[in-house]
Scaffold this active site. Structure first.
Site, PDB file in Angstrom:
ATOM      1  N   MET A   5      37.464  -3.918  14.458  1.00  0.00           N
ATOM      2  CA  MET A   5      36.974  -4.210  13.118  1.00  0.00           C
ATOM      3  C   MET A   5      37.821  -5.225  12.360  1.00  0.00           C
ATOM      4  O   MET A   5      37.494  -5.609  11.252  1.00  0.00           O
ATOM      5  CB  MET A   5      36.936  -2.903  12.297  1.00  0.00           C
ATOM      6  N   ARG A   6      38.927  -5.666  12.969  1.00  0.00           N
ATOM      7  CA  ARG A   6      39.803  -6.597  12.259  1.00  0.00           C
ATOM      8  C   ARG A   6      39.061  -7.894  11.920  1.00  0.00           C
ATOM      9  O   ARG A   6      39.276  -8.486  10.860  1.00  0.00           O
ATOM     10  CB  ARG A   6      41.047  -6.890  13.086  1.00  0.00           C
ATOM     11  N   ALA A   7      38.192  -8.341  12.820  1.00  0.00           N
ATOM     12  CA  ALA A   7      37.461  -9.591  12.578  1.00  0.00           C
ATOM     13  C   ALA A   7      36.595  -9.494  11.329  1.00  0.00           C
ATOM     14  O   ALA A   7      36.536 -10.429  10.521  1.00  0.00           O
ATOM     15  CB  ALA A   7      36.602  -9.933  13.793  1.00  0.00           C
TER      16      ALA A   7
END
Length: 653
Positions: A278-280
């Protein structure tokens, strides 16, 4: 001291996908997570980063505080606190703190103040580079050469906004919110994908190909060198305007609205790009908000998302270390569609051109740098063939015997700055070993006049920890590309084995080189480098055919290793000879090959012979070569760790 080259004089400050924009956005919203700049040498990567601090708005700090606490912070995380409401304040420029590639963990985190410990017996914390970089910029040039555990440490601190130190009798926590900027030349090696993903944004830079732009680069650089102060003065108005715009964007960013519709578009785009985790999504959202603030908007638009995606997603689509990062812009168009008209035209940012600080004519653009994929095609028989490699696999771990003292890595045993503590030694370089320091001082307390109170220490009592970990090595491949290796499509298997070993070298942070031999001579296809990507590209197009000059291949390997020993004496080599052992080039080829092998053996070079011979009628020549080299002999079918495990189980049954 001459004036710093102006940031606004660098071409690319008005590039929607360029380095200057990425740097500005991450200063507008430091939560983005920093910027990684990848580019060829001579593209002014360092110059533009160093110029950034000069255009950032000044900050207020608590006077005398070593940790740059914000006077408006009601509970600053500073070991020098607490501070009263009437604490004196001062205004100063934002710091740019450079972290050398060779920095130790003590230098980065901070450690026990040795002078106070020795003179006063006090365990006092001496701040490191992370403390100095708080509320500023932490710059790491050649970040790909920085050891992985230090990169992890920096990225963790940048993400958490604080640094915790528990070592040498010191327990300290302090704020560490900074903009992390790393620059690197991909030809010198890549960052591991896990670390690459931790950088918020990445950009690719390349020198211009347009002659007119290159002329302007030279003209500006010469003007700066001739009169730095006058050149900087000519851009003073642009610099002030840029500072004011950044300050306004920093104030506006908290007011920018990210609607549910725009947030859903970000999620759809990240899913379509098949990014991991989910970092993107989080970074893209933060960057889109910062982009909107930078352009004076109070609501995120599709154009903001597109600009953010071009900076936040390309490096997160990598699936293999040998794959180049990139983003299909047609996919952006398909997912985002057409954007609504922008409410107001964007302000015109200052622009210009700049040569590299070293005077080599480089400058910044947002263009992707062309990758170096030219293969080596040494002279040989006209009937040479080029076979594609087979599928890669996890290879065995091959190490250099003994204990070295090279750069920390993940291959061979070595005395390193990190790792498990195995003892101590007298000295001042390294982590203090308190127990052994006290033990060294204890027998002399009466002679030094101690009657009570603190321990009396002297410089000669100081002991630092000796640690054993793992080092990286120079893995030099010496590859037989003769006609016998091309028989029965053997080269497919050979290339698969070498690519598997290259991937292993990449993960273990090794330096790699490639020597090939065929026809009548040997060739250094790739000088030792950290870039396994280039090694893989050269191997991909390696032709096979002709006679087998084995002696020439071994002698060329010996020459390369001797040169590297002079350049980097601490790095121990591992020579990997990939051959079937035949020597068919010229008279007495076998004898010359044995003499060359003996030369390497007497030099103490750790070697591995990957035996490529196959078929029912085997001559065993590679095994004989291994004996003369004093090398480990491994049939190519047993290079795979899985194959070795199966073979061992079979022998134990």
């Amino acid at each position: 001291m001459p004036q710093q080259y102006p940031f606004s004089a660098v071409v690319g400050s008005d590039d929607p996908d360029g380095m200057a924009l990425a740097l500005i956005l991450t200063t507008v919203s430091p939560e983005i997570g920093g910027v990684l700049v990848r580019g060829e040498k001579g593209t002014a990567k360092s110059t533009i980063v160093r110029a950034l601090a000069a255009v950032l708005p000044p900050i207020d700090v608590v006077a005398g505080d070593r940790f740059s606490s914000d006077p408006r912070d009601p509970a600053p995380l500073s070991p020098d606190g607490p501070f009263g409401a009437d604490a004196a304040t001062e205004t100063r420029a934002v710091r740019l703190v450079e972290l050398p590639v060779g920095a130790t963990e003590d230098r980065v985190l901070g450690s026990l103040h040795l002078e106070r410990a020795l003179s006063e017996g006090k365990a006092e914390y001496e701040p490191g580079l992370l403390a100095r970089a708080h509320r500023g910029i932490l710059y790491v040039d050649e970040v790909n050469l920085l050891h992985d555990h230090l990169v992890d440490l920096l990225l963790d601190a940048a993400a958490m906004g604080r640094s915790t130190v528990e070592r040498d009798g010191v327990s300290v926590e302090h704020a560490a919110r900074f903009v992390l900027v790393g620059t690197m030349n991909p030809e010198e090696g890549e960052l591991r994908p896990q670390l690459l993903d931790r950088f918020g944004l990445t950009v690719e830079v390349a020198a211009p190909r347009d002659p007119a732009q290159r002329v302007e680069v030279v003209r500006r650089r010469m003007a700066y060198d001739a009169d730095p102060d006058g050149f900087a003065a000519s851009y003073a108005a642009d610099e002030r305007a840029l500072t004011a715009r950044i300050e306004a964007a920093q104030a506006r960013v908290a007011e920018v609205e990210l609607s549910e519709e725009m947030l859903l578009r970000i999620a759809e785009l990240c899913a379509a790009c098949e990014v991991d985790g989910m970092r993107a999504d989080i970074v893209t959202a933060r960057t889109a908000v910062a982009h909107a603030a930078w352009h004076g908007r109070t609501a995120v638009t599709t154009e903001d998302i597109r600009a953010a995606a071009l900076l936040a997603l390309p490096h997160r689509r990598r699936r293999n270390p040998f794959d180049a990062p990139g983003l299909d812009e047609s996919l952006l168009d398909d997912v985002l569609g057409e954007d609504e008209p922008e409410p107001d035209p964007d302000p015109e940012p200052p622009g210009g051109v700049q040569a590299d600080s070293e005077g080599d004519g480089g400058f910044e653009t947002g263009a992707s740098a062309p990758s170096s994929t030219t293969g080596n095609d040494s002279a040989g028989a006209p009937s040479s063939t080029t076979d594609k490699p087979g599928a890669t696999y996890r290879p065995q771990l091959f190490t250099v015997r003994g204990v070295g003292a090279g750069e920390a890595g993940r291959r061979s045993r070595a005395v390193t700055e990190n790792g498990r503590r195995i003892g101590s030694r007298a000295g001042t370089s390294g982590a203090l070993h308190l127990t052994e320091t006290v033990r060294a001082a204890a027998p002399y307390q009466r002679l030094r006049g101690r009657t009570a109170g603190r321990l009396l220490l002297r410089a000669e009592d100081l002991r630092v920890a000796t640690r054993e970990g793992q080092e990286s090595n120079l893995v030099l491949f010496c590859v037989d590309a003769s006609g016998s290796m091309a028989a029965r499509r053997r080269m497919e298997q050979v290339k698969a084995a070498i690519l598997s070993l290259l991937l292993d070298a990449y993960q273990r942070r090794d330096k790699v080189g490639l020597v090939t031999f065929r026809g009548s001579d040997a060739d250094l296809a790739l000088p030792p480098t950290y870039s396994v990507d280039i090694a893989a590209a050269r191997l991909e197009v390696l032709p096979a055919g002709g006679r087998t000059p084995l002696a020439e291949g071994l002698l060329e390997a010996a020459r390369v290793l001797e040169l590297e020993r002079v350049r980097d004496p601490r790095r121990r080599p591992l020579l990997v000879v990939v051959t079937d052992g035949r020597a068919t080039s010229g008279a007495s080829a076998v004898e010359r090959s044995r003499q060359a092998a003996g030369l390497l053996a007497r030099a103490g070079v750790a070697s591995l012979v990957v035996d490529c011979e196959s078929g029912a009628m085997r001559l065993g020549l590679a095994s004989v070569l291994a004996e003369h080299l004093g090398a480990e002999h491994v049939p190519i079918a047993e290079v795979s760790a899985e194959a070795l495990t199966t073979a061992v189980r079979g022998r134990a049954a």
